[in-house]
Design an enzyme around this catalytic site. Sequence first.
Site, mmCIF file in Angstrom:
data_model
loop_
_atom_site.group_PDB
_atom_site.id
_atom_site.type_symbol
_atom_site.label_atom_id
_atom_site.label_comp_id
_atom_site.label_asym_id
_atom_site.label_seq_id
_atom_site.Cartn_x
_atom_site.Cartn_y
_atom_site.Cartn_z
ATOM 1 N N CYS A 1 20.542 45.992 21.717
ATOM 2 C CA CYS A 1 21.955 46.359 21.532
ATOM 3 C C CYS A 1 22.732 45.194 20.931
ATOM 4 C CB CYS A 1 22.585 46.809 22.851
ATOM 5 S SG CYS A 1 23.218 45.479 23.876
ATOM 6 N N ASP B 1 34.279 77.388 35.973
ATOM 7 C CA ASP B 1 33.540 77.690 37.200
ATOM 8 C C ASP B 1 34.337 77.227 38.407
ATOM 9 O OD1 ASP B 1 33.230 75.010 36.483
ATOM 10 O OD2 ASP B 1 31.349 74.819 37.563
ATOM 11 N N ASP C 1 25.223 64.219 31.149
ATOM 12 C CA ASP C 1 26.373 63.356 30.897
ATOM 13 C C ASP C 1 26.664 62.626 32.188
ATOM 14 O OD1 ASP C 1 27.740 65.749 32.272
ATOM 15 O OD2 ASP C 1 29.342 64.260 32.148
ATOM 16 N N ASP D 1 33.463 70.212 28.289
ATOM 17 C CA ASP D 1 33.530 70.820 29.611
ATOM 18 C C ASP D 1 34.891 71.512 29.703
ATOM 19 O OD1 ASP D 1 33.095 71.587 32.167
ATOM 20 O OD2 ASP D 1 33.466 69.609 33.045
ATOM 21 N N SER D 2 34.946 72.556 30.521
ATOM 22 C CA SER D 2 36.213 73.280 30.646
ATOM 23 C C SER D 2 37.273 72.442 31.351
ATOM 24 C CB SER D 2 36.000 74.570 31.428
ATOM 25 O OG SER D 2 35.781 74.266 32.799
ATOM 26 N N GLY D 3 36.819 71.525 32.196
ATOM 27 C CA GLY D 3 37.760 70.761 33.013
ATOM 28 C C GLY D 3 38.054 71.424 34.342
ATOM 29 N N CYS E 1 23.598 42.289 23.453
ATOM 30 C CA CYS E 1 22.500 41.372 23.768
ATOM 31 C C CYS E 1 22.120 40.515 22.561
ATOM 32 C CB CYS E 1 21.293 42.150 24.287
ATOM 33 S SG CYS E 1 21.552 42.787 25.969
ATOM 34 N N HIS F 1 26.242 47.947 25.861
ATOM 35 C CA HIS F 1 24.906 47.684 26.405
ATOM 36 C C HIS F 1 24.455 48.825 27.314
ATOM 37 C CE1 HIS F 1 21.415 45.838 28.176
ATOM 38 N NE2 HIS F 1 21.903 46.224 29.341
ATOM 39 N N GLN G 1 25.993 77.810 40.257
ATOM 40 C CA GLN G 1 26.624 77.186 41.421
ATOM 41 C C GLN G 1 25.830 77.582 42.679
ATOM 42 O OE1 GLN G 1 28.738 74.903 41.782
ATOM 43 N NE2 GLN G 1 29.894 74.769 39.841
ATOM 44 N N CYS H 1 16.555 43.434 24.761
ATOM 45 C CA CYS H 1 17.358 44.631 24.440
ATOM 46 C C CYS H 1 17.835 44.548 22.994
ATOM 47 C CB CYS H 1 18.543 44.736 25.400
ATOM 48 S SG CYS H 1 19.714 46.052 24.965
ATOM 49 N N GLY I 1 28.034 71.384 40.358
ATOM 50 C CA GLY I 1 28.176 71.108 41.782
ATOM 51 C C GLY I 1 27.044 70.323 42.405
#
Lengths: 374, 374
Positions: free
Chosen positions: A308, A147, A268, A93-95, A311, A337, A191, A306, A218
Amino acid sequence: MPPALSFALAQADGAARAGRLATPHGSVDTPAFMPVATYGAVRGVTPDELAAAGAQILLANAYHLHERPGEDVVARCGGLHGFTSWRGPWLTDSGGYQVTSLAGSARVDEDGVTFASPVDGTRRQLTPESAVAIQEALGSDLAMVLDECVPATGEAGAARGRAAMERTLRWAERARRARRRSDQWLFGIVQGGADAALRRASARATGELGFDGYAHGGLGLGEDAAARRDLLAVAHEELPAAAPRYLMGLGRPSDLVDAIAAGVDLFDCVLPTRHARHGVLFTRDGLLRLRNARYRDDALPPEPGCDCPTCARFSRAYLRHLLRAGESLAGRLASLHNLRFYLRLMAESRAAIRDHRFDAYRAEVALRSGAELS
Amino acid sequence: MPPALSFALAQADGAARAGRLATPHGSVDTPAFMPVATYGAVRGVTPDELAAAGAQILLANAYHLHERPGEDVVARCGGLHGFTSWRGPWLTDSGGYQVTSLAGSARVDEDGVTFASPVDGTRRQLTPESAVAIQEALGSDLAMVLDECVPATGEAGAARGRAAMERTLRWAERARRARRRSDQWLFGIVQGGADAALRRASARATGELGFDGYAHGGLGLGEDAAARRDLLAVAHEELPAAAPRYLMGLGRPSDLVDAIAAGVDLFDCVLPTRHARHGVLFTRDGLLRLRNARYRDDALPPEPGCDCPTCARFSRAYLRHLLRAGESLAGRLASLHNLRFYLRLMAESRAAIRDHRFDAYRAEVALRSGAELS
């Protein structure tokens, strides 16, 4: 020579779609969840563990890496892939979101964003061009345009939302012109806040500029779930269907399956790792809050069944104890987890789309995921 | 039925000795280093990783586990082995050192130690009998008597040191009488500060009481290296040679090889994990301080040639970045390296004793370990 990057849609189930994104650093099955590695590391978790949990792509924050250690250091150490030793695909991401909407002192003008560095207080500027240059130096596979983001349901009203959307378009065009690398895809960002007409106009114009992929920016800032589904849908009517679509920063399991139903491919969110640090575990049957006294001597794993490593080895009682004792192992094991839960949610979504039963799967997730484990 | 616990000496090289401690939960090759898992977890590191690094036994603090989560919880969850999923041997310290010498408000009388709980402020008492009962409930393989520790070179003078040493003997006798489990070994503790005559008297009397093993308490609190070697030597002249000897809480690599040369078998120390959290790495050629700017884009592993998972995957530049960014992965990866360094030091010491070249090995470690990596 084949293209360095490609995206192929394989199956559809209503608007939901399953596909594969190919990059010079490996492929990503979509819909995909990207664990958040802001500074090039997921909190307390190694690349090997992320791969074992099913992660195929990670997200880093270009601006944060620009501040520390600097993209020059990362570039000299082999780019994000060599520096971090996560050798699979990276999205940066640009940040811009962090510096414009989270830093109180940021000033946004046509040039870009000017603000005081959170690290050393010096004056910094991020422009559409520098955001591209930083991401090209970092060497991510997927990069985002800078953006301007204003809250979806803020007080500022339609005029400010329209102005930010239109500036985002002008910045997107500048970002396109600033590109130098052909082995990195650049995503435009839709946006327009919670205004469907604005978002439709933003999507149409961003699509006309032409990017390799498109993101929804956004959202998750106050609109309800039904409104968000509509906002995603109107944008998807305007965007090129063959390009990957990314919903930035969201969210809960029900948010993810809702967005998959609307045709989103990439996600994300910090929620799995943030909840983990606070002792909140995702399970098939709802949220498990480790601090609850009823887990004091509960020898069950966090989520029976699970697959993982947490677990497989550890009990609710032990994790609760580690959390209360302030042991950092608690956050690590809980993150492993929760990330596995999110990554399995994506694998199950892909399978449900392939089998044309995604609506039923989505309804099941929506029903259970908001509950508290009893 | 063979005894649940045994200790066999295999080789000697001068006073240095190599042996094997057998417990119901596995064997420990000595000299051995025990990573510190105060609350039942080594900071940020899993049992699988500790085993892979060569750990064969861990140390926990009985008093801290009594406070949180309580030995009843641990017992119901399968004792320390089941609760933590470290299924190898455990040694528990009583925690007397922590409550008597670190808590400002502790009061020591003949009954035991009375103090305010650091968790909730309520009045607590630890007695020789309760310290045994707690450790038996935790189910450790090796337990320690409650002792009274006064600084080796404090202002209090000989009278206070003698009084504390004599009280430790009376407490040790009470601890022996309080024992109920036959599958746990109990260690007596030699006290007497930096006074060789006191320590000799303490060792002789503790040995005459008869314990399964013997510890050196109250060292590393100000005495110099030469004095410490003498204090260890006089105690070893009095202690039964066939029993394991444990130097509590020490120390630097040079301290460890010095003590091995004097005939010590077991060690624990927080230094490898504490240094790791502060970005200080042990290497064969000296200490590497990650915050040093010269590592900014150093793509070398922390210690070239090291077989730990950190050195296999990550660079100094990346670890330095994680440390500066406050990422918890930094401490985890640095701890893994430092623990591997300590555990390899023990393996190399055992090999050197076996080959009758321990003096040369010790000299090499002493020469290099204090240096700064250049």
